[in-house]
Motif scaffolding. Structure first.
Motif, PDB file in Angstrom:
ATOM      1  N   ARG A  20      43.004  41.838  51.604  1.00  0.00           N
ATOM      2  CA  ARG A  20      44.049  41.765  52.632  1.00  0.00           C
ATOM      3  C   ARG A  20      45.162  40.809  52.207  1.00  0.00           C
ATOM      4  N   GLN A  23      47.396  42.420  49.601  1.00  0.00           N
ATOM      5  CA  GLN A  23      48.293  43.409  50.189  1.00  0.00           C
ATOM      6  C   GLN A  23      49.392  42.740  51.015  1.00  0.00           C
ATOM      7  N   GLN A  24      49.060  41.689  51.753  1.00  0.00           N
ATOM      8  CA  GLN A  24      50.059  40.952  52.530  1.00  0.00           C
ATOM      9  C   GLN A  24      51.098  40.309  51.614  1.00  0.00           C
ATOM     10  N   ASN A  25      50.668  39.916  50.421  1.00  0.00           N
ATOM     11  CA  ASN A  25      51.570  39.302  49.445  1.00  0.00           C
ATOM     12  C   ASN A  25      52.301  40.350  48.611  1.00  0.00           C
ATOM     13  N   ASP A  26      52.153  41.615  48.991  1.00  0.00           N
ATOM     14  CA  ASP A  26      52.799  42.729  48.282  1.00  0.00           C
ATOM     15  C   ASP A  26      52.409  42.794  46.812  1.00  0.00           C
ATOM     16  N   LYS A 100      51.315  33.200  53.451  1.00  0.00           N
ATOM     17  CA  LYS A 100      50.759  33.974  54.556  1.00  0.00           C
ATOM     18  C   LYS A 100      49.277  33.692  54.770  1.00  0.00           C
TER      19      LYS A 100
END
Length: 101
Positions: A20, A23-26, A100
């Protein structure tokens, strides 16, 4: 019969958290080889997998500070080394440096 350390609920939670965060950090590419990561099909050669920076067999922990998301091919070729055969170190920031998190 003994169970695998990576088959525990604790590992699944840590692994899912790491995925996760990536993915949040692209994070769209493997930090070792640069191939685009597939977060949906983890068994594909470019499937996103959680890897230990310092291998567990060499004293590394399951803490988020010792984990990185890479492609399945690099994760498997790395085995218990600090980096896959073709690379010496990751090309991207570790997960724990994220704002994040």
């Amino acid at each position: 019969m003994a169970t695998s350390r990576t088959g525990t609920a604790q590992w699944f939670n840590v692994r899912n958290h790491a995925l996760r965060l990536a993915q949040q950090n692209d994070q769209t590419q493997c930090p070792y080889c640069g191939i685009p990561l597939d977060y949906k099909n983890k068994r594909a050669p470019n499937g996103a997998q959680v890897d230990h920076i310092v291998p567990h067999s060499r004293g590394g922990s399951d803490r988020i500070t010792n984990l990185i998301v890479c492609c399945a091919r690099c994760n498997q070729s790395k085995s218990n080394r600090s980096a896959p055969k073709q690379h010496t170190k990751p090309q991207s920031k570790p997960l724990w440096t994220s704002r994040k998190w």
